[in-house]
Every structure is written in C-alpha cells, then in structure tokens.
Design an enzyme around this catalytic site. Structure first.
Site, PDB file in Angstrom:
ATOM      1  N   ARG A  46       0.806  -1.219   0.000  1.00 36.39           N
ATOM      2  CA  ARG A  46       0.000   0.000   0.000  1.00 36.39           C
ATOM      3  C   ARG A  46       0.842   1.273   0.000  1.00 36.39           C
ATOM      4  O   ARG A  46       1.886   1.334   0.654  1.00 36.39           O
ATOM      5  CB  ARG A  46      -0.947  -0.003   1.208  1.00 36.39           C
ATOM      6  CG  ARG A  46      -2.035  -1.058   1.095  1.00 36.39           C
ATOM      7  CD  ARG A  46      -2.825  -1.236   2.384  1.00 36.39           C
ATOM      8  NE  ARG A  46      -3.936  -2.161   2.152  1.00 36.39           N
ATOM      9  CZ  ARG A  46      -3.835  -3.487   2.193  1.00 36.39           C
ATOM     10  NH1 ARG A  46      -2.662  -4.053   2.473  1.00 36.39           N
ATOM     11  NH2 ARG A  46      -4.877  -4.255   1.962  1.00 36.39           N
TER      12      ARG A  46
ATOM     13  N   HIS B 234      -0.663  -2.532  -4.463  1.00 38.73           N
ATOM     14  CA  HIS B 234      -0.013  -3.415  -5.446  1.00 38.73           C
ATOM     15  C   HIS B 234       0.103  -2.779  -6.835  1.00 38.73           C
ATOM     16  O   HIS B 234      -0.176  -3.412  -7.861  1.00 38.73           O
ATOM     17  CB  HIS B 234      -0.759  -4.740  -5.529  1.00 38.73           C
ATOM     18  CG  HIS B 234      -0.655  -5.564  -4.277  1.00 38.73           C
ATOM     19  ND1 HIS B 234       0.440  -5.517  -3.439  1.00 38.73           N
ATOM     20  CD2 HIS B 234      -1.517  -6.472  -3.724  1.00 38.73           C
ATOM     21  CE1 HIS B 234       0.254  -6.349  -2.424  1.00 38.73           C
ATOM     22  NE2 HIS B 234      -0.918  -6.941  -2.567  1.00 38.73           N
TER      23      HIS B 234
ATOM     24  N   HIS C  49       2.692 -12.894  -5.366  1.00 40.58           N
ATOM     25  CA  HIS C  49       1.567 -12.968  -4.434  1.00 40.58           C
ATOM     26  C   HIS C  49       0.990 -14.380  -4.383  1.00 40.58           C
ATOM     27  O   HIS C  49      -0.227 -14.576  -4.386  1.00 40.58           O
ATOM     28  CB  HIS C  49       0.488 -11.959  -4.825  1.00 40.58           C
ATOM     29  CG  HIS C  49      -0.316 -11.460  -3.669  1.00 40.58           C
ATOM     30  ND1 HIS C  49      -1.083 -12.291  -2.881  1.00 40.58           N
ATOM     31  CD2 HIS C  49      -0.470 -10.212  -3.161  1.00 40.58           C
ATOM     32  CE1 HIS C  49      -1.691 -11.572  -1.951  1.00 40.58           C
ATOM     33  NE2 HIS C  49      -1.323 -10.309  -2.093  1.00 40.58           N
TER      34      HIS C  49
ATOM     35  N   GLU D  52       4.939 -12.599   1.440  1.00 43.41           N
ATOM     36  CA  GLU D  52       5.377 -11.722   0.359  1.00 43.41           C
ATOM     37  C   GLU D  52       6.610 -10.907   0.757  1.00 43.41           C
ATOM     38  O   GLU D  52       6.489  -9.881   1.428  1.00 43.41           O
ATOM     39  CB  GLU D  52       4.257 -10.756  -0.015  1.00 43.41           C
ATOM     40  CG  GLU D  52       2.917 -11.404  -0.291  1.00 43.41           C
ATOM     41  CD  GLU D  52       1.779 -10.394  -0.168  1.00 43.41           C
ATOM     42  OE1 GLU D  52       1.831  -9.350  -0.839  1.00 43.41           O
ATOM     43  OE2 GLU D  52       0.848 -10.646   0.630  1.00 43.41           O
TER      44      GLU D  52
END
Length: 341
Positions: A72, A98, A169, A304
């Site tokens: 973000r 993203h 992801h 991630e």
C-alpha cells in the site's frame, strides 16, 4: 493498460525429481506448484483458479507478479526530493495497493526465455503508468533449483527516480487436503512489525513483536494468537509487514518457515528484500478455486517479501531506500525451498 485479450501462454517447468511449476505470461503469474512426495504422489501447494482465463475474474492477486510497487501507498501519493506525484488509487479506496488497478498483475508480460528449468518475463512500464514517474524496464525470472527449490530473480531499471518493489503474491497451503491454513505452523525471522490503521496503512513507527500476537520468532500455528492483539482486528487477522532480521538479506537464513499441519511438508522462504508481508487469506471467501467452487476464508497464506508498505514516504525506516535511481539496477531474489518430512 489492460491485459491482452488473446489467450495467455502457459509454461511448465519440471525438475529431474518431479517438482512442477506452471506459469503464464499474463501477470507473469504462478498458476500451480506440485511437489513430489516419497510415496510417488505429487501435492499441489498453491491456490489457483480452474483455467488461466479465470484469473482475470479474481481480485486476490493469486500467484501474480506484483509491481510497480507491492503493498500500500498511503493516500496514493509519493514524494521525493521536493517533488510529489499522485498515483492511481484502487477502486473504492483513497490508497494505492499493489501498483494500482492496472498494476503489473494485469499486464501481458513478454516471454524472454523458456526452458524446462527457467522462465523469464520482461515488461516495459511507461512514464506516468498508474501515476509513477519515469519509464521502467523489468525482468523477472523463475528458475528451478535442485530437486525442490524455486528462485525468483527480479531486475528493473528506470529513466527517472521511482519507487520499485516487485514480489510474487502466491498463496500456499501445504496440507494434503486444503483445510484452514491457520493450522499450519509459521516462523518469521523478525523482531519488529509495522502497526497499521483501519485501512491497513502504517501508523508510522515499527513496534517490537515481543509480548504480542505478532511474535513468530518461534514456530507457532497461525491460529494460536489469532485476534489476540487489537492490531489484528484492523485486518481481521494477519495482514501485516515484518522487518526481517539482517541475516536474511544475504540468503543465509530463511525469512520464514511454513510447516503443514501434518508435518509432512515445509516451505522455507528466503529473500534479499528487507521485509515480509504476512497475509493469512481471511478475505479469500468467494474467490474461484481450481474446481470452480469458491475458496473459504484462510484457504491459503501469502508470504510476500518486499519493502515495508508505504516505504517511499518513510525514509526514516531502517531499511534500504525503495527509490530506484536512473543508472542503478534493482536486483532482488526470492527463493522458495520445499522440504519433505
């Protein structure tokens, strides 16, 4: 810049021992990962959709390569060296997630190299793409390592200063029968995590994991401290970034270790990136699965590697800068190692 309408191209990599990795050029997406077991069977460890075309209908970023900036960006705004840029926010949000609604996960990447053990993809992102300054050239290679390893090598170059953070992801579930992933045991090499607000935007300062539900320095199930901490209620569970121990950066020790509930299979994640986002999949409900039925919440967990979220706006954090300068090359590695038994 939407993805192309022609059918995606699917590539399959296979190790001599039978580890099979399936990818497609749309989103440079990881579609499937089958791990061979001692009894001669193979176990699917990755969440995915029924067909490559079905990925365009889901919003969970299943297996996609993320960019230009993973995670973000607060208020969809970045600033650097006295200048500021407004980015494209995601639908229904004030923030960008993203890389924006048409991030790299929505792009048709070019297949630059393909063999039984390697698949490389390239992408050109123009100046102003999703609001980001400068042209960017990216190259992402997935390579099989040994019998049970996968390495993701990322490179990028820019024509003007721009934040860059590329990751994958993938959602993992290591159990033979894909039940609630919160029964898995997880260890994360991190002494600090990043508290967030109700929009999952960082509050500012890192906090110690000690004494909190975010302490994964010793293995524990994801369920053990589920919703123990008020911070977890912002994300209805775990959707938080951890600042990794410095030893992780040289790939000398794993950033995270995930172990199936029946202890039959483990995953070790290594990375040169400074942080790791843990997302336990609590909002996966309704996402289409491989058999066409919807996934339940917590069907898989995303681990991630990346920079801390909103890093372009926080030069004070103890990590390398997420801003890439012209003439420099972004180079980072993520390694996935499956261990049987």
């Amino acid at each position: 810049m939407p993805a192309a309408h022609s059918p995606p191209t699917v590539l399959r990599l296979r190790s001599p021992k039978g580890l099979t990795l399936t990818l497609m050029d749309e989103g440079a997406t990881w579609l499937s990962c089958e791990v061979p077991l001692p009894d001669g069977s193979c176990r699917e460890v990755l969440l995915g959709c029924a067909t490559p075309q079905a990925y365009a209908r889901q919003t969970a970023y299943l297996g996609a390569t993320i960019g230009r900036y993973a995670n973000r960006i607060a208020q969809a705004r970045i600033a650097h060296d006295g200048r500021a840029w407004s980015l494209v926010p995601n639908p229904g949000s004030r923030h960008q997630l993203h890389g924006g609604p048409q991030g790299f996960h929505r792009r048709r990447w070019t297949i630059a190299e393909a063999s039984d053990s390697v698949a490389c993809f390239t992408l050109e992102s123009p100046d102003g793409d999703q609001g980001y300054p400068g042209q960017l050239q990216a190259r992402v290679c997935y390579q099989l390592l040994g019998d049970h390893g996968i390495e993701m090598d990322c490179e990028a170059r820019v024509s003007a200063p721009s934040p860059v953070c590329l990751t994958n992801h993938a959602y993992f579930n290591l159990d033979a029968v894909h039940a609630d992933v919160r029964s898995h045991r997880l260890q994360i090499a991190a002494e600090h995590y990043l508290p967030v607000d109700a929009d999952l935007i960082p509050l500012g300062a890192l906090a110690p994991v000690q004494g909190r539900g975010f302490d994964f320095r010793q293995p524990k199930t994801l369920a053990k401290d589920w919703m123990r901490d008020a911070q977890q209620r912002h994300g209805a569970g775990y959707d938080h970034a951890f600042l990794l121990d410095r030893d992780c950066a040289g790939l000398r020790s794993p950033a995270a270790v995930l172990r199936a509930a029946d202890a039959s299979l483990s995953l070790r994640v290594y990375s040169t990136l400074p942080a790791l986002q843990l997302y336990a999949g609590q909002f996966l409900a309704g996402i289409e699965s491989r058999d066409g039925t919807p996934y339940p919440p917590c069907a898989g967990v995303a681990l991630e590697p990346q920079f801390l979220p909103d890093s372009p706006n926080h030069p004070e954090w103890p990590q390398p800068s997420s801003w890439l300068m012209p003439g420099d090359t972004y180079r980072h590695t993520i390694r996935y190692e499956f261990v049987v038994g």
